[in-house]
Enzyme design. Structure first.
Site, PDB file in Angstrom:
ATOM      1  N   HIS A   1    -105.562 -22.799  47.072  1.00 32.07           N
ATOM      2  CA  HIS A   1    -105.697 -23.085  48.500  1.00 32.07           C
ATOM      3  C   HIS A   1    -105.668 -24.584  48.698  1.00 32.07           C
ATOM      4  CE1 HIS A   1    -107.293 -18.983  48.164  1.00 32.07           C
ATOM      5  NE2 HIS A   1    -106.638 -18.838  49.292  1.00 32.07           N
TER       6      HIS A   1
ATOM      7  N   ASP B   1    -103.659 -18.173  42.088  1.00 35.21           N
ATOM      8  CA  ASP B   1    -103.971 -18.498  43.466  1.00 35.21           C
ATOM      9  C   ASP B   1    -104.299 -19.980  43.621  1.00 35.21           C
ATOM     10  OD1 ASP B   1    -104.300 -17.816  46.047  1.00 35.21           O
ATOM     11  OD2 ASP B   1    -106.148 -16.672  45.776  1.00 35.21           O
TER      12      ASP B   1
ATOM     13  N   CYS C   1    -109.818 -16.502  48.858  1.00 34.08           N
ATOM     14  CA  CYS C   1    -109.904 -17.548  49.888  1.00 34.08           C
ATOM     15  C   CYS C   1    -111.335 -17.855  50.337  1.00 34.08           C
ATOM     16  CB  CYS C   1    -109.036 -17.204  51.085  1.00 34.08           C
ATOM     17  SG  CYS C   1    -107.847 -15.914  50.812  1.00 34.08           S
TER      18      CYS C   1
ATOM     19  N   LYS D   1     -95.089 -17.903  56.909  1.00 32.84           N
ATOM     20  CA  LYS D   1     -95.072 -18.086  55.461  1.00 32.84           C
ATOM     21  C   LYS D   1     -93.651 -18.098  54.915  1.00 32.84           C
ATOM     22  CE  LYS D   1     -95.554 -13.158  54.658  1.00 32.84           C
ATOM     23  NZ  LYS D   1     -95.972 -12.082  53.812  1.00 32.84           N
TER      24      LYS D   1
ATOM     25  N   GLN E   1    -104.241 -12.990  40.403  1.00 33.90           N
ATOM     26  CA  GLN E   1    -103.421 -13.883  41.219  1.00 33.90           C
ATOM     27  C   GLN E   1    -103.435 -15.280  40.638  1.00 33.90           C
ATOM     28  OE1 GLN E   1    -105.203 -13.483  45.158  1.00 33.90           O
ATOM     29  NE2 GLN E   1    -103.230 -12.659  45.774  1.00 33.90           N
TER      30      GLN E   1
ATOM     31  N   ARG F   1    -107.881  -4.372  44.494  1.00 35.41           N
ATOM     32  CA  ARG F   1    -107.438  -3.792  45.758  1.00 35.41           C
ATOM     33  C   ARG F   1    -107.241  -2.297  45.601  1.00 35.41           C
ATOM     34  NH1 ARG F   1    -103.183  -8.563  47.386  1.00 35.41           N
ATOM     35  NH2 ARG F   1    -104.772 -10.196  47.411  1.00 35.41           N
TER      36      ARG F   1
ATOM     37  N   HIS G   1    -102.515 -21.017  51.819  1.00 38.39           N
ATOM     38  CA  HIS G   1    -102.678 -20.186  50.619  1.00 38.39           C
ATOM     39  C   HIS G   1    -101.334 -20.216  49.910  1.00 38.39           C
ATOM     40  CE1 HIS G   1    -105.775 -17.590  52.785  1.00 38.39           C
ATOM     41  NE2 HIS G   1    -105.094 -18.103  53.780  1.00 38.39           N
TER      42      HIS G   1
HETATM   43 ZN   LIG Z   1    -105.950 -17.081  50.051  1.00 39.57          ZN
END
Ligand SMILES: [Zn+2]
Ligand SMILES: [Zn+2]
Length: 636
Positions: free
Chosen positions: A381, A379, A330, A465, A377, A359, A511
């Site tokens: 945004h 991912d 992000c 979410k 991910q 992580r 996200h």
């Molecule tokens: Zn994010």
């Protein structure tokens, strides 16, 4: 006073009566495993002091099962202590299916020892010992477990802040525990101990290795049989096993735990997923970006990650400056957004990236590709204005459902996670933002008639979410798409756009991921299909197998022609019998085998064997190619 028993109606009782005393009256059946008073789980011996409503939970409820399995772990620990008093107790929670208990012991438990533990468990169940709660001060609790020579329990108690500490007894066995439990050991039906595994105390490699015994229990024998049947099927589909058999991926001791190595065939599946993912995102107006894997710690300070997420992050230094290995994408996407002034005319902006993040997961929770330390991910945004939110959420849900369906997942579970209304102060953003966002998520689900569970208190601190789980062929749910509002980062980074009024406005930031992570998603694909991938995903789609060395020229030519049409083909030109070549291809779950012998060479044809449909007979290469390309196109 009057109490109301769910399903039974009101009942007159004396003040101070306990659930245990009421057992026969409030539950005629034997499936009373936990009791809740005004929605709070309580101990069976807790006195009821004022009018209240009571719910008795059985095995059909998640909480009932948890109490059932956790109580069985006490009984198992009691049996272990009876048989092997030298074992030291670790912890014994319920898990999603069953329970475990950790014991310190110099040698692992043998098959025979598990059997005698099971027998002792059954004795304890027959004795029908009540689980009783006692409350001690911290000092008393430390003394008790010191006298019992249970160092791990003492360690746990010492970390508890001052105040009441509860212990539970069942017969001679005593355990540090918050509870609650079953009324008595006799509530347990059948127990089966499943396996033993080493597990570090607290999941840390620096700590002693304990012996973890896994088990399961059910009210009825039949339920246990069904479970064991499902377990066998799950083992057959285990992605860790299939990953080796099909040569898809590995984890390497030399590199460290939780870091996946994708072998050529695994990487091919991943590549197919990635290409499909990118194409679908570009079609939907996303822009692909790419951001660095490391960044200055200051960036992560500004984002709040160093404050709230530090224990999950890998930090290090470059030129004596602190850096962070990115756990998320992000802040990187925000920096790209903020690289220039944005006008409302540019919104919505959708940045997508397939990025590996790192992580710090405890070694004890690592689990094949399902739980890793390097996670890729899928991912993205979305930066938009408030009046664009509905369309954006709609778009994400459409894409998520399309993705799941394309990969063969027809069923899913949906949770709408919102804040805990009793603790609003713990959340970023104001009431209006939360309500607006929740309403948008809800509208989008309702418009599609998608059933969902609203879960209060399940939201992260920065926004509500939607969590979607994909349900696989065995009915197991795996975490998949998420759509997450963020009221934190736009404020922290002043992520803004210039509105039609010429003024700066804060963007709405969302996200989202539509697969979850490539590691987890690939693992669930492997288990869903038991390694037998549909043609479009199969790493090797066609094996060309020659019957003898005399047919090699045509066999090579066929393989080459298919390869030129982007069909994934392997040639099996070994000096083996055609029977064993077909068998090998079958074990590798290859969708098509083309047999090339004398006749095929002479006629310039191929003999087609389909894994699904069996012998399809002789075809020209063109006809076969056309069929295969058509199947791939239709994602069969
Ligand atoms: Zn994010
Ligand atoms: Zn307990």
């Amino acid at each position: 006073m009057e109490i109301v028993v769910e399903g039974k109606g009101p009942m007159e009782v004396e003040s101070g009566v306990t659930g245990r005393q009421l057992l026969d009256k409030i539950s005629g059946r034997r499936d009373h495993f936990a009791i809740s008073v005004d929605g709070q789980l309580v101990d069976w011996d807790a006195p009821l002091m004022k009018p209240c409503s009571i719910n008795v939970l059985g095995f059909e409820s998640e909480v009932g099962r948890e109490v059932y399995w956790h109580s069985t772990s006490h009984v198992m620990a009691a049996a272990v202590k009876r048989l092997f008093p030298e074992c030291k107790l670790g912890i014994g929670p319920a898990i999603s299916e069953g329970f475990y208990y950790d014991f310190h012991r110099s040698t692992p438990f043998s098959e025979n020892e598990l059997e005698s533990i099971e027998a002792t468990i059954n004795q304890i169940i027959s004795s029908d010992l009540p689980f009783t709660r006692e409350v001690l001060t911290k000092d008393e609790a430390v003394k008790l477990f010191e006298n019992l020579a249970e160092p791990y329990k003492v360690e746990l108690i010492q970390e508890i802040k001052e105040g009441e500490i509860s212990i539970y007894r069942s017969g001679e066995f005593v355990d540090l525990c918050r509870g609650p439990h079953l009324p008595s050991t006799g509530s347990i039906g059948v127990v089966k101990l499943l396996s033993v595994a080493g597990a570090y105390w607290r999941g840390l490699e620096s700590m002693p290795m304990l012996q973890r015994i896994y088990g399961i229990s059910f009210p009825q024998e039949k339920e246990l049989e069904d479970f064991l049947e499902r377990l066998k099927e799950a083992e057959r589909r285990d992605h860790r096993k299939l990953g080796v058999v099909l040569d898809l991926f590995s984890f390497q001791e030399a590199a460290g735990a939780g870091l996946a190595f994708w072998h050529p065939k695994g990487a091919m599946i991943r590549n197919v997923i990635e290409e499909f993912w990118k194409r679908e995102h570009l079609k939907r107006g996303y822009q692909l970006v790419s951001t660095p894997h490391i960044a200055r710690a200051e960036l992560w300070e500004r984002s709040g990650h160093l404050e709230f997420y530090k224990e999950n992050m890998y930090t290090f230094e470059i030129d004596e400056q602190p850096y962070v290995l990115k756990p998320m994408n992000c802040p990187g996407h925000i920096l790209i957004y903020k690289s220039k002034r944005r006008s409302y005319r540019e919104l919505p902006i959708r940045y997508a990236e397939l990025a590996t993040v790192y992580r710090r997961e405890k070694s004890g929770v690592l689990h094949g590709m399902f739980r890793v330390r390097g996670i890729t991910q899928d991912d993205a945004h979305i930066f938009c204005a408030r009046d664009q939110v509905d369309r954006e959420i709609d778009g994400v849900i459409d894409l998520a459902l399309f993705m799941l369906k394309s990969f063969g997942f027809e069923k899913y579970k949906i949770q709408l996670s919102v804040r805990d209304l009793a603790h609003k102060a713990n959340y970023a953003g104001d009431d209006a933002m939360w309500e607006e966002a929740e309403a948008a998520l809800k509208r989008a689900l309702e418009r599609r008639n998608l059933p969902f569970v609203r879960a209060e208190g399940e939201a992260v601190f920065y926004g509500p979410k939607i969590d979607m789980s994909l349900v696989d062929a065995l009915g197991r749910a795996w975490q998949g798409p998420t759509i997450q509002f963020d009221f934190n980062l736009p404020a922290r980074f002043s992520v803004e756009y210039v509105g039609p009024d010429g003024k700066e406005h804060e963007v709405v930031m969302v996200h989202r991921t539509v697969l979850g992570s490539l590691e987890r998603f690939t693992a669930s694909l492997i288990e869903h299909y038991a390694g037998e991938f549909p043609l479009w995903l199969a790493p090797v789609q066609v094996v060309v197998a020659s019957i003898s060395s005399e047919n090699l020229e045509w066999a090579h030519a066929v393989a080459e022609e298919l390869r030129q049409s982007s069909i994934r083909v392997d040639g099996d030109f070994r000096d083996e019998t055609i029977g064993s070549k077909i068998r090998d291809a079958e074990l590798q779950k290859v969708p098509y085998v083309l047999v090339i012998g004398k006749r095929e060479s002479a006629r310039r044809e191929v003999s087609v064997r389909s894994k699904k449909k069996g012998q399809l007979g002789a075809q020209t290469v063109d006809a076969f190619k056309k069929n295969v390309l058509d199947e791939i196109e239709r994602r069969l």
